[in-house]
Design a protein around this motif. Structure first.
Motif, mmCIF file in Angstrom:
data_model
loop_
_atom_site.group_PDB
_atom_site.id
_atom_site.type_symbol
_atom_site.label_atom_id
_atom_site.label_comp_id
_atom_site.label_asym_id
_atom_site.label_seq_id
_atom_site.Cartn_x
_atom_site.Cartn_y
_atom_site.Cartn_z
ATOM 1 N N UNK A 130 -9.148 -11.803 0.961
ATOM 2 C CA UNK A 130 -10.188 -12.177 1.928
ATOM 3 C C UNK A 130 -9.664 -13.128 2.996
ATOM 4 N N UNK A 131 -8.441 -13.605 2.805
ATOM 5 C CA UNK A 131 -7.830 -14.520 3.777
ATOM 6 C C UNK A 131 -6.316 -14.479 3.581
ATOM 7 N N UNK A 132 -5.563 -14.816 4.621
ATOM 8 C CA UNK A 132 -4.099 -14.658 4.538
ATOM 9 C C UNK A 132 -3.447 -15.553 3.500
ATOM 10 N N UNK A 133 -4.029 -16.711 3.179
ATOM 11 C CA UNK A 133 -3.423 -17.598 2.185
ATOM 12 C C UNK A 133 -3.268 -16.900 0.840
ATOM 13 N N UNK A 134 -4.222 -16.033 0.494
ATOM 14 C CA UNK A 134 -4.142 -15.308 -0.779
ATOM 15 C C UNK A 134 -2.939 -14.370 -0.799
ATOM 16 N N UNK A 135 -2.697 -13.708 0.324
ATOM 17 C CA UNK A 135 -1.557 -12.789 0.413
ATOM 18 C C UNK A 135 -0.257 -13.573 0.341
ATOM 19 N N UNK A 136 -0.203 -14.701 1.051
ATOM 20 C CA UNK A 136 1.018 -15.502 1.053
ATOM 21 C C UNK A 136 1.350 -15.987 -0.356
ATOM 22 N N UNK A 137 0.349 -16.431 -1.099
ATOM 23 C CA UNK A 137 0.612 -16.905 -2.464
ATOM 24 C C UNK A 137 1.171 -15.781 -3.335
ATOM 25 N N UNK A 138 0.634 -14.583 -3.197
ATOM 26 C CA UNK A 138 1.150 -13.456 -3.981
ATOM 27 C C UNK A 138 2.595 -13.137 -3.576
ATOM 28 N N UNK A 139 2.843 -13.150 -2.273
ATOM 29 C CA UNK A 139 4.201 -12.930 -1.759
ATOM 30 C C UNK A 139 5.160 -13.973 -2.345
ATOM 31 N N UNK A 140 4.740 -15.227 -2.377
ATOM 32 C CA UNK A 140 5.580 -16.299 -2.912
ATOM 33 C C UNK A 140 5.814 -16.115 -4.410
ATOM 34 N N UNK A 141 4.760 -15.702 -5.159
ATOM 35 C CA UNK A 141 4.922 -15.480 -6.599
ATOM 36 C C UNK A 141 5.919 -14.365 -6.868
ATOM 37 N N UNK A 172 0.829 -1.207 0.000
ATOM 38 C CA UNK A 172 0.000 0.000 0.000
ATOM 39 C C UNK A 172 0.865 1.260 0.000
ATOM 40 N N UNK A 173 1.869 1.282 0.881
ATOM 41 C CA UNK A 173 2.656 2.506 0.999
ATOM 42 C C UNK A 173 3.542 2.726 -0.222
ATOM 43 N N UNK A 174 4.281 1.723 -0.635
ATOM 44 C CA UNK A 174 5.291 1.946 -1.673
ATOM 45 C C UNK A 174 4.731 1.881 -3.088
ATOM 46 N N UNK A 175 3.701 1.067 -3.308
ATOM 47 C CA UNK A 175 3.208 0.890 -4.655
ATOM 48 C C UNK A 175 1.947 1.659 -4.979
ATOM 49 N N UNK A 185 14.626 -3.152 -10.223
ATOM 50 C CA UNK A 185 13.764 -3.707 -9.182
ATOM 51 C C UNK A 185 12.461 -2.922 -9.063
ATOM 52 N N UNK A 186 12.562 -1.603 -9.105
ATOM 53 C CA UNK A 186 11.359 -0.772 -8.987
ATOM 54 C C UNK A 186 10.380 -1.080 -10.114
ATOM 55 N N UNK A 187 10.868 -1.143 -11.310
ATOM 56 C CA UNK A 187 9.993 -1.415 -12.459
ATOM 57 C C UNK A 187 9.388 -2.816 -12.368
ATOM 58 N N UNK A 188 10.220 -3.754 -11.899
ATOM 59 C CA UNK A 188 9.746 -5.139 -11.786
ATOM 60 C C UNK A 188 8.588 -5.235 -10.794
ATOM 61 N N UNK A 189 8.764 -4.658 -9.630
ATOM 62 C CA UNK A 189 7.718 -4.734 -8.601
ATOM 63 C C UNK A 189 6.494 -3.940 -9.034
ATOM 64 N N UNK A 190 6.713 -2.806 -9.662
ATOM 65 C CA UNK A 190 5.585 -2.003 -10.147
ATOM 66 C C UNK A 190 4.745 -2.787 -11.146
ATOM 67 N N UNK A 191 5.407 -3.484 -12.067
ATOM 68 C CA UNK A 191 4.669 -4.293 -13.041
ATOM 69 C C UNK A 191 3.946 -5.456 -12.364
ATOM 70 N N UNK A 192 4.615 -6.089 -11.435
ATOM 71 C CA UNK A 192 3.997 -7.240 -10.761
ATOM 72 C C UNK A 192 2.742 -6.803 -10.004
ATOM 73 N N UNK A 193 2.825 -5.675 -9.309
ATOM 74 C CA UNK A 193 1.684 -5.170 -8.529
ATOM 75 C C UNK A 193 0.666 -4.434 -9.408
#
Length: 894
Positions: free
Chosen positions: A503-514, A123-126, A366-374
């Motif tokens: 809606x649940x932490x598993x969704x966030x974890x999967x995105x973090x892992x990706x 939320x803060x950085x992207x 790195x900035x461009x990579x994360x920006x595209x991913x998010x």
């Protein structure tokens, strides 16, 4: 009980992870039908193999609702979640529109789960577009991050706990492991028993409880660690202990590092003089290191919390690189993490100079990579304010709104009064916490009730890169919500719903892992992409696993750099040339003492959790200063006397004196934990000048300066009550929780006109039929009284003209009784038990509540000679083992 019933009971336990230090112990927890929480160590968890320390053992005492924040509040008024979230989002949007994204900030915590960290950082950085998110891990681990990155190209802990079992030499540097990481300390003790050839060197200005396991203790002059390790590097060259094959093929920068080391530490004699050590001790350490290939150097806050912490860490790593002692079993530089998820926060980009998944704000790719991913609309292009400077920016009006999550900076940061003043002036202060009345939460305009351990659902990463699940076994009370949910809802109300669909932490974890595997062609070792497609069921069942967790290593990786391939552009580890610098603050005639801070055995951070536990509060009931006997004599300070400690910031604290020859002369030690909920004026952070490491931004908590003097009151006393009295005349007070009562140590200048009248006003509660037992010598301000309701002791108060008061232990034991006998009533005002009753003394073993006098009597009566024999007789020391050093000290007394 039939076996089937036993199995059924075991099934009721939930596998989760301890919320305290970075060891990351597995815990089995359950609440029964009567609301009683039971915890025990998880024998299947690799971090602790069933062991828990005193804090972990007492977790069940910290889950109740007395201190909880249960409902959202705006300006002290209870509101709905809808109103609270809309207000936070609306204020943030308005401030960003008017002043830009850098006018808002988040300050988060190593107490958060990785999923919480990930959404806050995103939320803060992207989406807000600012780097202004930092974490209290800045105060404990950021120097490690910088040191590892300088040497290895990435924030990577090379080894694992198994290396402690397999080492032949363990060097503990700046780590009171026995109290701060007790389960690992006991692992070292066990390894030493199994392998008598294992040697332990302890490097610390203080002789702490950890020193009891050491074969050699180096009480180094504070701040000179890099001199010692520069000297070791030089000595290794002289002793021909160079692994030329390793350094020639897999490292760079060796010549510059050696030249710098020779400038500051060219001989043992010079090192010994600069470090304040005997020449023979330095030589013995160097000889042990040189001859022992399987060496693990364990370091923690005594190294990290320094204005040259990064350099100290790299001076240690240099010695391991020079000898090639990395990437193989039983060797390597190993940092012990302070908080339960400081590592997870580092992985998710929780520091102001990071992006998620070990990428960097300063790296355009790195900035461009994360920006595209998010698919982020904006991306922070420069790092944000680091912790201390973040609050300085609030004070200067540059930051207009701050959201503080799961931390208490008004106590924990240096120049803590300046932090409080900054928040008092801030346009918007939002605090998410599980506790309602912290020093920081009191300053919030908006308070948001968060879930805590026992209710949380997510993951944490410990000191050996092991990802574990924290699972809920309790329902959230009131309207408390998970931090990830609160952040997600604010993001949605700011217009970012599509990017925050969770809606649940598993969704966030999967995105973090990706993201960890996204365009990661072996560039970054942090890679958990093998978990990016796990189902919710697999997430819920996730077992402890060390990253990297990749398609090639789906079960995790225990030890890194086995192929000597590092995360630098040339894949070589880097030697760093170290020129030792003295601490930023120097002693003077006006401030002659070095002030050092740290933890005590049974408390944690600012006591918002451990302060709720009677068991944990029994060992150390008030803050104190440890001072050497020679210094105490010079300044006319007596044991257990109250003293005033003052720093150049013109701030003072009042604490109890403990005189100990284990403290280095010219130095003071004060615990970091006490806040204004538990003491009148003991926040040691208010004394410490904010001197920062120039690379990491980590404050120097281990070397401030101060002066000390006795603090004379006109009266001293203690009060034990089943209620919290509103103290009026006590200039000094310290409060601790007992089982069904509160204990206060008090002292003051102002004297009430009539102590008896004041005590009755202080302790009476309307509608209760009471009896009082009193003694009062008005001329001497000597008053003793007990309040009894239906034969049950309700309160007692003792006021003396001096600071020598009766013991409290027997009186405290009476509060566990439904009624007291006539003999006990007759002895109340003496504070001593009848002849046929035992006074157990101060609690030494918190796990089994065994007192000092009980231990001494058992040692004498049974002619006990060893700590193990004490354990066989009284159980003391047989659980977490944190008290074993103190048990050993008791054996020496007899």
């Amino acid at each position: 009980m039939p076996d089937s019933d036993l199995t059924k009971q075991e099934d009721l336990f939930t596998n989760t992870t301890c919320p305290y230090c970075g060891v990351g112990c597995g815990v089995l927890a359950q609440m029964n039908e009567y609301g009683v929480v039971t915890v025990k160590g998880d024998t299947e968890h690799p971090a602790n193999q069933g062991r828990l320390c005193s804090k972990g053992t007492a977790l069940g005492e910290t889950v109740y609702l007395d201190e909880r924040l249960l409902y959202p509040e705006i300006l002290g008024e209870q509101v709905s979640w809808e109103q609270a979230l809309a207000t936070v989002a609306g204020h943030f949007e308005k401030i960003i529109e008017t002043h830009g994204p850098d006018a808002v900030a988040f300050y988060v915590s190593g107490q958060l789960l990785t999923e919480d960290y990930y959404v806050a950082n995103k939320l803060m950085k992207g989406f807000i577009g600012s780097g202004n998110i930092d974490t209290n891990s800045r105060l404990c681990m950021s120097s490690v991050v910088a040191g590892y990155k300088r040497a290895f190209g990435e924030d990577v802990v090379p080894g694992c706990y198994e290396d402690l079992d397999r080492a032949k030499l363990i060097v503990l540097v700046g780590s009171n492991t026995a109290w701060c990481h007790p389960v690992l300390y006991q692992r070292i003790v066990k390894a030493k028993k199994i392998n008598p050839d294992l040697m332990v060197v302890n490097i610390d200005p203080r002789k702490t409880q950890t020193s009891s396991v050491a074969d050699l203790h180096l009480d180094i002059r504070p701040g000179t660690d890099s001199v010692l390790f520069n000297g070791l590097l030089v000595w290794l060259e002289t002793a021909d202990e160079h692994n030329a094959m390793f350094t020639g093929n897999f490292t760079s920068g060796i010549q510059a590092a050696m030249e710098a080391a020779k400038k500051s530490a060219s001989s043992i004699e010079i090192v010994a003089a600069k470090c304040g050590l005997p020449i023979n001790d330095v030589q013995e350490f160097y000889r042990l290191f040189a001859r022992t290939e399987r060496t693990v150097t364990v370091f923690s806050q005594g190294i990290n919390q320094s204005s040259s912490g990064v350099d100290k860490i790299n001076s240690i790593i240099n010695c391991h690189l020079y000898t090639g002692r990395i990437g193989r079993p039983g060797m390597g530089p190993f940092s012990l993490t302070g908080q339960p998820n400081a590592m997870g926060g580092r992985e998710a980009g929780g520091l102001a100079n990071q992006l998620a998944a070990h990428m960097e704000i300063g790296n355009e790719t790195h900035r461009h990579r994360v920006k595209r991913f998010w698919n982020a609309p904006v991306m922070a292009e420069t790092e944000g304010y680091k912790a201390v400077n973040l609050f300085n920016a609030i004070a200067e009006g540059k930051i207009k709104a701050v959201w503080i999550i799961a931390t208490n900076p008004v106590v924990s940061l240096p120049e803590a009064d300046k932090v409080r003043s900054a928040l008092e002036k801030c346009e918007l202060v939002v605090v998410s916490d599980c506790v309602g009345e912290t020093d920081t939460a009191k300053l919030a305009h908006i308070r948001l009730p968060a879930t805590t351990w026992g209710e949380r659902d997510g993951t944490v990463t410990n000191s050996e890169r092991c990802i574990s699940r924290q699972r809920p076994f309790l329902e959230p009370p009131g309207l408390a919500k998970p931090d990830w949910w609160i952040i997600t809802e604010v993001a949605r109300k700011m217009g970012f719903a599509d990017a925050f669909p969770y809606t649940r932490p598993a969704e966030i974890f999967r995105e973090h892992a990706r993201l960890s595997g996204f365009e990661n062609a072996n560039e970054r070792l942090f890679d958990i992409s093998a978990l990016s497609d796990i189902t919710d069921r697999q997430y819920n069942a996730l077992t402890p696993m060390q990253w990297p967790i990749t398609r090639a290593s789906p079960n995790g990786t225990a030890r890194l750099f086995s192929e000597a391939r590092f995360s630098t552009p040339d894949n070589k580890a880097r030697f760093i040339a170290i020129e030792p610098r003295p601490p930023a603050s120097a002693c003077s005639a006006n401030y002659p003492f070095v002030l050092n801070t740290g933890r005590v055995r049974d408390h944690w951070h600012t006591m918002t959790r451990t302060g709720m536990s009677p068991r944990l509060s029994a060992h150390t009931i008030e803050s104190y200063v440890e001072i050497h006997p020679d210094d105490a004599r010079l300044y006319a300070i007596r044991e257990s006397e109250l003293v005033e400690i003052t720093s150049p910031l013109d701030k003072s604290i009042y604490v109890r004196a403990r005189i100990s020859d284990k403290q280095q002369q010219g130095s003071l030690f004060v615990p970091m934990h006490w806040n204004q909920q538990f003491s009148s004026q003991a926040r040691v952070g208010s004394l410490i000048k904010a001197e920062l490491d120039p690379v990491s931004g980590q404050p120097e908590f281990k070397h401030s300066v101060a002066k000390i003097r006795p603090w004379q009151a006109n009266w001293y006393g203690f009060l034990i009550s089943r209620h919290k009295p509103a103290l009026k005349y006590a200039k000094y007070w310290a409060r601790s929780r007992g089982k069904g009562f509160w204990r206060y140590e008090v002292a003051g200048h102002a004297i009430p006109q009539d102590w008896s009248e004041h005590a009755h006003t202080l302790l009476n509660h309307p509608g209760e039929k009471e009896n009082w037992v009193e003694f009062y010598d008005k001329a001497r301000s000597h008053y003793r009284a007990a309040r009894i309701i239906k034969d049950r002791l309700d309160s007692c108060i003792f006021i003396y003209p001096g600071n020598i008061l009766p013991p409290r232990d027997w009186l405290i034991s009476l509060f566990q009784k439904d009624s007291i006998t006539s003999e006990e009533r007759a002895n109340l005002l003496r504070g001593t038990p009848p002849a046929d009753q035992e006074d157990y003394g101060k609690v030494i073993c918190a796990c089994f509540n065994v007192g000092e006098k009980t231990l001494l009597q058992a040692i004498q009566a049974n002619d006990l000679k060893t700590v193990e024999a004490i354990g066989d007789t009284l159980q003391a020391g047989t659980n977490c083992g944190s008290c074993k050093p103190e048990l050993a000290e008791l054996l020496k007394l007899l």
